[in-house]
Design a protein around this motif. Structure first.
Motif, PDB file in Angstrom:
ATOM      1  N   GLU A 174       0.821  -1.209   0.000  1.00  0.00           N
ATOM      2  CA  GLU A 174       0.000   0.000   0.000  1.00  0.00           C
ATOM      3  C   GLU A 174       0.859   1.266   0.000  1.00  0.00           C
ATOM      4  O   GLU A 174       0.542   2.243  -0.694  1.00  0.00           O
ATOM      5  CB  GLU A 174      -0.941  -0.001   1.199  1.00  0.00           C
ATOM      6  N   ILE A 175       1.955   1.264   0.759  1.00  0.00           N
ATOM      7  CA  ILE A 175       2.845   2.431   0.770  1.00  0.00           C
ATOM      8  C   ILE A 175       3.454   2.640  -0.612  1.00  0.00           C
ATOM      9  O   ILE A 175       3.478   3.770  -1.132  1.00  0.00           O
ATOM     10  CB  ILE A 175       3.951   2.257   1.833  1.00  0.00           C
ATOM     11  N   ILE A 176       3.917   1.569  -1.234  1.00  0.00           N
ATOM     12  CA  ILE A 176       4.499   1.686  -2.582  1.00  0.00           C
ATOM     13  C   ILE A 176       3.437   2.130  -3.580  1.00  0.00           C
ATOM     14  O   ILE A 176       3.701   2.963  -4.462  1.00  0.00           O
ATOM     15  CB  ILE A 176       5.135   0.349  -3.023  1.00  0.00           C
ATOM     16  N   ARG A 177       2.224   1.607  -3.460  1.00  0.00           N
ATOM     17  CA  ARG A 177       1.141   2.020  -4.371  1.00  0.00           C
ATOM     18  C   ARG A 177       0.910   3.524  -4.279  1.00  0.00           C
ATOM     19  O   ARG A 177       0.763   4.214  -5.287  1.00  0.00           O
ATOM     20  CB  ARG A 177      -0.149   1.269  -4.033  1.00  0.00           C
ATOM     21  N   ARG A 178       0.884   4.044  -3.074  1.00  0.00           N
ATOM     22  CA  ARG A 178       0.671   5.473  -2.891  1.00  0.00           C
ATOM     23  C   ARG A 178       1.823   6.290  -3.477  1.00  0.00           C
ATOM     24  O   ARG A 178       1.617   7.355  -4.063  1.00  0.00           O
ATOM     25  CB  ARG A 178       0.503   5.799  -1.411  1.00  0.00           C
ATOM     26  N   ILE A 179       3.051   5.790  -3.313  1.00  0.00           N
ATOM     27  CA  ILE A 179       4.210   6.515  -3.838  1.00  0.00           C
ATOM     28  C   ILE A 179       4.180   6.558  -5.363  1.00  0.00           C
ATOM     29  O   ILE A 179       4.293   7.630  -5.977  1.00  0.00           O
ATOM     30  CB  ILE A 179       5.524   5.883  -3.343  1.00  0.00           C
ATOM     31  N   VAL A 180       4.029   5.391  -5.998  1.00  0.00           N
ATOM     32  CA  VAL A 180       4.136   5.362  -7.465  1.00  0.00           C
ATOM     33  C   VAL A 180       2.905   5.938  -8.155  1.00  0.00           C
ATOM     34  O   VAL A 180       3.013   6.481  -9.266  1.00  0.00           O
ATOM     35  CB  VAL A 180       4.434   3.927  -7.981  1.00  0.00           C
ATOM     36  N   ASP A 181       1.732   5.842  -7.521  1.00  0.00           N
ATOM     37  CA  ASP A 181       0.518   6.368  -8.156  1.00  0.00           C
ATOM     38  C   ASP A 181       0.252   7.830  -7.829  1.00  0.00           C
ATOM     39  O   ASP A 181      -0.243   8.579  -8.672  1.00  0.00           O
ATOM     40  CB  ASP A 181      -0.709   5.539  -7.739  1.00  0.00           C
ATOM     41  N   ASP A 182       0.577   8.234  -6.602  1.00  0.00           N
ATOM     42  CA  ASP A 182       0.205   9.581  -6.174  1.00  0.00           C
ATOM     43  C   ASP A 182       1.362  10.577  -6.168  1.00  0.00           C
ATOM     44  O   ASP A 182       1.159  11.767  -6.396  1.00  0.00           O
ATOM     45  CB  ASP A 182      -0.403   9.540  -4.766  1.00  0.00           C
ATOM     46  N   VAL A 183       2.576  10.099  -5.874  1.00  0.00           N
ATOM     47  CA  VAL A 183       3.708  11.016  -5.712  1.00  0.00           C
ATOM     48  C   VAL A 183       4.618  11.030  -6.941  1.00  0.00           C
ATOM     49  O   VAL A 183       4.985  12.095  -7.457  1.00  0.00           O
ATOM     50  CB  VAL A 183       4.538  10.655  -4.448  1.00  0.00           C
ATOM     51  N   PHE A 184       4.967   9.846  -7.451  1.00  0.00           N
ATOM     52  CA  PHE A 184       5.948   9.759  -8.531  1.00  0.00           C
ATOM     53  C   PHE A 184       5.343   9.858  -9.929  1.00  0.00           C
ATOM     54  O   PHE A 184       6.029  10.289 -10.866  1.00  0.00           O
ATOM     55  CB  PHE A 184       6.730   8.448  -8.436  1.00  0.00           C
TER      56      PHE A 184
END
Length: 433
Positions: free
Chosen positions: A70-80
């Protein structure tokens, strides 16, 4: 639409105490969660024997793996996603590696690895690349895709940004387990402002960096990790239970090598005792299986195996004294002889246990293990290593803390019904009444 881009008709969510909700839209991720190899993680606790110290620590590797995803999903979808220095084609391999990074953990994780000289990362790669449900799902993406996911776990993947998201000094793995372990143990040490850290993460060349405005959130994270290691992960009572667990497995292995006739034959352990364990043998093991054997071995004729299993199952743990093996080796030699004379096998009843942690470090040329430092991105775009900017991090950077304890069965040592004078001498050396 290909399998790699296929979405579920309706988003699936897992209610989570740390992240509130874990969101799954990708068909690949949903199919991986449904494999028997991933479901096995429900039966392996995240913190091994820590539940004997902190009674709430019953959470599993399954919980944690979903959290890292979930943390990686948020990073790659929302931040990166909108940033030019991030290659969006790396999204799926990042999500899969995050979800599967702990797939190879065995029951009671690190204690188990010590006894049988296992490497959970090697087993993770073997599951990803072997004849498994996980491999079949990943192979549907592309025949080379399982190898890509395995390479991320092995830290050999060509895109270092992807590796650093999952394995670095500030990664999704640590960010999840610190918060999750703090929640389930009930302590306050592991909490930090993850939301702030996620907002200031930036992809940069071959690494992930932090905007300098987020430095204080990173300082908080580093200190949280430091406190969790010494207050939870290296708690002396947990270490006592790990010592006994390890000695149970050592004793069973020794008896097997001596062709001892077990009343409860250790079928699940035979290949491990012989050193030729297969992947299928390994995947059959979980903590419920191990605890079943421990419960049955309480009735074994071998007094050491029986006693150690009773101690573990009933939480009659060893006590400890502070001990420095480099300075007190003569005392240890004396105690070993006295234990032997008192009918207590020192191999199993007198154990030196050491814990060591390095909370933060920066790369030093020539070291065997390269520690990629945390870099801050200044307003000018310049990168500066964290400890050069933070007095707090500089104060603990590169400083390894080590702690040694000597564990022993206090109830046996205090029992004067046999070997009264010898036990009195033991108590005198240990400094106990």
């Amino acid at each position: 639409m290909t399998y790699s881009t296929e979405k579920l008709q309706e988003e699936k969510v897992f209610k989570d105490p740390v992240h509130r909700y874990i969101h799954v839209r990708d068909r690949v991720i949903w199919d991986l969660i449904g494999t028997k190899e991933f479901q096995r993680l429900r039966r392996i606790r995240q913190l091994g024997t820590t539940y004997l110290t902190f009674h709430g620590a019953e959470h599993s590797r399954f919980n944690h793996s979903l959290g890292v995803y979930e943390i990686i999903r948020r990073i790659v979808d929302d931040v990166f996603a909108p940033r030019s220095e991030w290659d969006q084609s790396e999204r799926l391999v990042s999500l899969c590696a995050a979800l599967l990074h702990d797939l190879g953990h065995g029951p009671f994780s690190h204690s188990f690895e010590k006894v049988f000289d296992f490497d959970h990362e090697a087993f993770t790669q073997a599951i990803i690349l072997g004849d498994t449900g996980v491999n079949r799902v990943l192979s549907r993406v592309d025949e080379s895709f399982p190898q890509h996911v395995s390479d991320v776990i092995a830290k050999t993947y060509e895109n270092k940004q992807v590796i650093s998201l999952i394995s670095s000094q500030i990664d999704a793995d640590r960010m999840d387990y610190l918060q999750r372990d703090a929640y389930f143990t009930g302590v306050s040490y592991g909490h930090f402002d993850m939301e702030r850290i996620l907002r200031v993460l930036r992809p940069r060349e071959d690494q992930v960096v932090i905007k300098s405005s987020g430095m204080h959130a990173v300082e908080d994270y580093i200190m949280s990790r430091y406190q969790m290691y010494w207050q939870v992960y290296f708690h002396p009572v947990t270490r006592s239970s790990e010592v006994i667990l390890t000695k149970v497995l050592h004793r069973a292995k020794e008896l097997s090598e001596e062709n001892y006739e077990f009343a409860m034959e250790p079928y699940h352990f035979v290949s491990m005792f012989k050193g030729d364990v297969t992947l299928q043998d390994y995947l059959k093991l979980d903590e419920s299986i191990v605890l079943y054997y421990f419960q049955m071995w309480e009735e074994e004729k071998d007094p050491i195996l029986s006693d150690l299993c009773q101690r573990f199952m009933n939480r009659n743990l060893f006590k400890y004294v502070e001990f420095d093996p480099s300075k007190e080796y003569k005392k240890l030699n004396k105690l070993e002889k006295l234990f032997q004379q008192a009918g207590l096998n020192p191999e199993y009843y007198l154990v030196v246990d050491s814990s060591s942690d390095l909370p933060y470090d920066f790369y030093r040329p020539g070291e065997e293990e390269e520690r990629v430092p945390i870099h801050l991105m200044m307003p000018s775009g310049e990168l500066r290593e964290l400890s050069r900017q933070s007095d707090i991090v500089d104060a603990i950077s590169g400083k390894r803390r080590t702690d040694h304890k000597l564990y022993y069965p206090k109830d046996c040592v205090m029992n004067d019904s046999t070997h009264k004078e010898i036990k009195a001498e033991i108590r005198n050396i240990l400094g106990i009444n």
